[in-house]
Design an enzyme around this catalytic site. Structure first.
Site, PDB file in Angstrom:
ATOM      1  NE  ARG A 146       8.133  -3.457   0.367  1.00  0.00           N
ATOM      2  CZ  ARG A 146       8.157  -3.083  -0.932  1.00  0.00           C
ATOM      3  NH1 ARG A 146       7.060  -3.111  -1.657  1.00  0.00           N
ATOM      4  NH2 ARG A 146       9.288  -2.716  -1.503  1.00  0.00           N
ATOM      5  CB  VAL A 147       2.105  -0.061   4.825  1.00  0.00           C
ATOM      6  CG1 VAL A 147       0.729  -0.434   5.356  1.00  0.00           C
ATOM      7  CG2 VAL A 147       2.856   0.785   5.853  1.00  0.00           C
ATOM      8  CG  ASP A 169       6.169  12.745  10.230  1.00  0.00           C
ATOM      9  OD1 ASP A 169       6.536  13.755   9.603  1.00  0.00           O
ATOM     10  OD2 ASP A 169       6.407  11.592   9.828  1.00  0.00           O
ATOM     11  CG  LEU A 194      -1.915  -1.084   1.395  1.00  0.00           C
ATOM     12  CD1 LEU A 194      -2.502  -1.105   2.794  1.00  0.00           C
ATOM     13  CD2 LEU A 194      -3.023  -0.887   0.367  1.00  0.00           C
ATOM     14  N   GLY A 195       2.031   1.133   0.590  1.00  0.00           N
ATOM     15  CA  GLY A 195       2.906   2.303   0.674  1.00  0.00           C
ATOM     16  C   GLY A 195       4.280   1.871   1.139  1.00  0.00           C
ATOM     17  CE  LYS A 241       5.627   2.212   9.666  1.00  0.00           C
ATOM     18  NZ  LYS A 241       5.301   3.584  10.076  1.00  0.00           N
ATOM     19  CB  THR A 255       8.423  16.075   6.891  1.00  0.00           C
ATOM     20  OG1 THR A 255       8.159  14.708   7.244  1.00  0.00           O
ATOM     21  CG2 THR A 255       8.548  16.176   5.385  1.00  0.00           C
ATOM     22  N   GLY A 259       7.983   3.186   3.089  1.00  0.00           N
ATOM     23  CA  GLY A 259       8.501   4.211   3.989  1.00  0.00           C
ATOM     24  C   GLY A 259       9.992   4.067   4.149  1.00  0.00           C
TER      25      GLY A 259
HETATM   26  N1  LIG Z   1      -3.307   1.679   8.172  1.00  0.00           N
HETATM   27  C1  LIG Z   1      -3.043   1.920   6.888  1.00  0.00           C
HETATM   28  N2  LIG Z   1      -3.972   1.649   5.941  1.00  0.00           N
HETATM   29  C2  LIG Z   1      -3.703   1.880   4.637  1.00  0.00           C
HETATM   30  N3  LIG Z   1      -2.530   2.385   4.190  1.00  0.00           N
HETATM   31  C3  LIG Z   1      -1.583   2.667   5.079  1.00  0.00           C
HETATM   32  C4  LIG Z   1      -1.780   2.460   6.471  1.00  0.00           C
HETATM   33  N4  LIG Z   1      -0.665   2.857   7.127  1.00  0.00           N
HETATM   34  C5  LIG Z   1       0.181   3.298   6.184  1.00  0.00           C
HETATM   35  N5  LIG Z   1      -0.354   3.177   4.944  1.00  0.00           N
HETATM   36  C6  LIG Z   1       0.287   3.556   3.663  1.00  0.00           C
HETATM   37  O1  LIG Z   1       1.673   3.270   3.741  1.00  0.00           O
HETATM   38  C7  LIG Z   1       2.428   4.480   3.618  1.00  0.00           C
HETATM   39  C8  LIG Z   1       3.669   4.388   4.488  1.00  0.00           C
HETATM   40  O2  LIG Z   1       3.278   4.235   5.830  1.00  0.00           O
HETATM   41  P1  LIG Z   1       4.013   4.981   7.017  1.00  0.00           P
HETATM   42  O3  LIG Z   1       4.004   6.460   6.742  1.00  0.00           O
HETATM   43  O4  LIG Z   1       3.440   4.547   8.298  1.00  0.00           O
HETATM   44  O5  LIG Z   1       5.468   4.392   6.836  1.00  0.00           O
HETATM   45  P2  LIG Z   1       6.837   5.061   7.197  1.00  0.00           P
HETATM   46  O6  LIG Z   1       7.859   3.995   7.033  1.00  0.00           O
HETATM   47  O7  LIG Z   1       6.781   5.707   8.531  1.00  0.00           O
HETATM   48  O8  LIG Z   1       6.930   6.138   6.041  1.00  0.00           O
HETATM   49  P3  LIG Z   1       7.791   7.470   6.000  1.00  0.00           P
HETATM   50  O9  LIG Z   1       9.163   7.087   6.358  1.00  0.00           O
HETATM   51  O10 LIG Z   1       7.648   7.945   4.576  1.00  0.00           O
HETATM   52  O11 LIG Z   1       7.118   8.404   6.947  1.00  0.00           O
HETATM   53  C9  LIG Z   1       1.465   5.593   3.995  1.00  0.00           C
HETATM   54  O12 LIG Z   1       1.814   6.822   3.418  1.00  0.00           O
HETATM   55  C10 LIG Z   1       0.148   5.042   3.447  1.00  0.00           C
HETATM   56  O13 LIG Z   1       0.030   5.282   2.065  1.00  0.00           O
END
Ligand SMILES: Nc1ncnc2c1ncn2[C@@H]1O[C@H](COP(=O)(O)OP(=O)(O)OP(=O)(O)O)[C@@H](O)[C@H]1O
Length: 521
Positions: free
Chosen positions: A143-144, A279, A136-137, A159, A314, A139
């Site tokens: 990844r998620v 954040d 889904l995303g 996550k 950020t 980071g």
């Molecule tokens: N509960 C959720 N449901 C759906 N999508 C999600 C969820 N949590 C996160 N995502 C998706 O995954 C992406 C990355 O998640 P998150 O920001 O928690 O990761 P991160 O590793 O902390 O990212 P970053 O380092 O860019 O801040 C989010 O921007 C979103 O698109």
């Protein structure tokens, strides 16, 4: 002294042109709520919109704009939000009709009606409980994934944080904080963490799957609707300004206000729990299937009774006291709220400068904000009171706390207690089919090639010795073995980073309300 910093990148990419909201996309299904409620937002005003309150053309999304009465009244006809199990909103007050504007101090907001519930932690989840679906995303540390529970077939977001990456970036403490903070909070506008577990290489966090995608994507796709044009026109906005707003991909004033108000309630709650979020940005704001916000990514959230020094966040959203390495407190979230509102209203952040963080910091410290003429005077007044380096003047940081923000003229028509109960229809309902793992609102990412859940010695468990937990002989042998096998060139094995490492095994085996939690609908 400031603690070692870690800064995240702000997304810059435009939305994927293959986005499912393009005209070729299969038709969206309008979600209906458990109580049979159907959104009334479009009926009175947004006649240019589809039945889901949204339509798309060429990847751009039309947004319904709330009128004053919609933000103040629009009572829902009972029924729970099907996304939630009711427990998140369990203290809902009896609904009243009418749209009178009341000072916030006299109404019950989410803060007073929702307290952090105690959690049962039975430590039962593991990777085999879920079937992994698409990403889904991504980071900084992993990844998620969209996942499906093998028990109740429902969809969740997991996550996955790579331990090696967390250790390398010296983010062990923040990662543990993320778990702790998410585990502690319970609020309608915050993502729910259902449980955590780990294997030798990764940490896993099981959360609600928030189906509607990122507010960031919506902002980049957005286009003010015809209705907004007329609204602007009659408020003497010029056609040029209207066209400019289209170009800038920004939200109409009432739409930005709706999201800002939901974020304000979430911050109000977090601060009441003694938590700074640190954040805030549209990338971390997800939309549920009804278009309400859920804040995700608690990677920088921290319980801070008074002040802290860590440089994190950020760049575009950092408060000057963070940039200047001064001690800071919850006031930084109110600054970021100002930046968020500015970005929603203008389509860019106020201190943005060609993407160079150093330039951005200089601009933040200089503190000069240019307000475009199309910003509503009330919004500008609020922004000036939030985006101020003077902590004795920053709204939210004064004697009245968050109530000062809520009582500001820009929010005058917001009925906060209704909003807290999601009793105000959202301006945009994502075109998703609820409950079936519809991830169409998320960008596509290349999938992970490394397999999860491999049985291997855990090179990180050795550092458990640094915690109070005693290891069995077998665990110690395995972890020493893992350490020996571990890539020596990796920064994780250097003495300096060893000090930073402490991934408490027991802490990553927690879960919330096991029996009920997986039955959220
Ligand atoms: N509960 C959720 N449901 C759906 N999508 C999600 C969820 N949590 C996160 N995502 C998706 O995954 C992406 C990355 O998640 P998150 O920001 O928690 O990761 P991160 O590793 O902390 O990212 P970053 O380092 O860019 O801040 C989010 O921007 C979103 O698109």
């Amino acid at each position: 002294m400031p603690t070692l910093g870690f800064l995240k990148k702000k997304k810059t990419k435009e939305h994927d042109p293959n986005s499912p909201t393009s005209p070729t996309d299969s038709s969206p299904v309008t979600p209906t709520s458990a109580g049979g409620h159907k959104s009334s937002l479009t009926s009175s005003s947004a006649n240019t919109l589809s039945s889901t309150n949204s339509s798309s053309k060429g990847g751009e999304t039309m947004l319904a704009s709330h009128t004053t009465s919609q933000l103040t009244s629009a009572p829902r006809s009972g029924g729970q939000d099907p996304l939630n199990d009711g427990s998140l909103l369990s203290q809902a007050e009896p609904q009243t009709n009418g749209s009178s504007v009341r000072p916030v101090s006299t109404i019950s907001t989410a803060t007073s009606s929702q307290t952090a519930a105690s959690r049962t932690t039975k430590g039962k989840y593991s990777l085999t409980d879920f079937t992994l679906k698409r990403t889904l995303g991504t980071g900084s540390f992993g990844r998620v994934h969209l996942v499906q529970s093998n028990h109740n077939q429902r969809f969740y977001a997991v996550k996955v944080l790579k331990k090696a990456q967390v250790v390398k970036m010296k983010q062990v403490e923040h990662t543990n904080d993320e778990r702790r903070m998410l585990q502690k909070v319970k609020h309608a506008f915050l993502v729910t963490l259902w449980g955590t577990f780990q294997d030798s290489k990764n940490l896993y966090m099981v959360m609600d799957f928030v189906e509607g995608g990122e507010l960031f994507s919506l902002l980049r796709k957005s286009q003010v609707s015809q209705l907004d044009y007329f609204e602007y026109y009659y408020q003497s906005y010029t056609l040029i300004e209207y066209l400019y707003s289209r170009q800038e991909k920004r939200f109409p004033n009432p739409v930005a206000k709706f999201y800002a108000a939901e974020v304000t309630l979430a911050l109000d709650y977090l601060h009441a729990q003694g938590i700074i979020y640190r954040d805030l940005k549209p990338e971390n704001l997800l939309l549920d299937r009804h278009g309400h916000l859920k804040i995700t990514d608690f990677g920088f959230a921290k319980e801070v009774p008074d002040i802290t020094w860590t440089l994190c966040g950020t760049p575009d959203y950092l408060a000057p006291e963070v940039v200047a390495s001064k001690g800071y407190n919850k006031s930084v979230d109110w600054w970021s709220l100002g930046i968020l509102i500015f970005e929603m209203l203008c389509g860019f952040t106020p201190f943005w400068d060609g993407g160079s963080p150093m330039k951005i910091y200089e601009n933040i410290l200089r503190g000069k904000v240019k307000y475009p003429p199309y910003i509503h005077p009330d919004a500008q007044d609020l922004l000036q009171r939030l985006i101020t380096p003077d902590l004795t003047k920053r709204l939210g940081n004064l004697h009245g706390g968050s109530k000062d923000v809520m009582n500001h003229a820009w929010f005058a028509e917001v009925t906060w207690d209704r909003l807290a109960k999601k009793d105000i229809d959202a301006p945009y309902v994502p075109p998703v089919q609820g409950g079936v793992g519809d991830a169409s609102q998320f960008d596509k990412y290349p999938e992970e090639t490394e397999k999860y859940g491999e049985k291997a010695p855990d090179p990180y468990v050795i550092w458990l010795l640094r915690t109070t937990q005693l290891l069995t002989l077998r665990q110690t042998r395995l972890s020493l073995q893992g350490l020996l096998n571990f890539n020596k060139s990796d920064e994780a094995t250097t003495p300096s980073s060893m000090h930073a490492v402490c991934i408490p095994n027991d802490g990553w085996k927690e879960q919330r309300d096991y029996d009920e939690s997986m039955e959220v609908e």
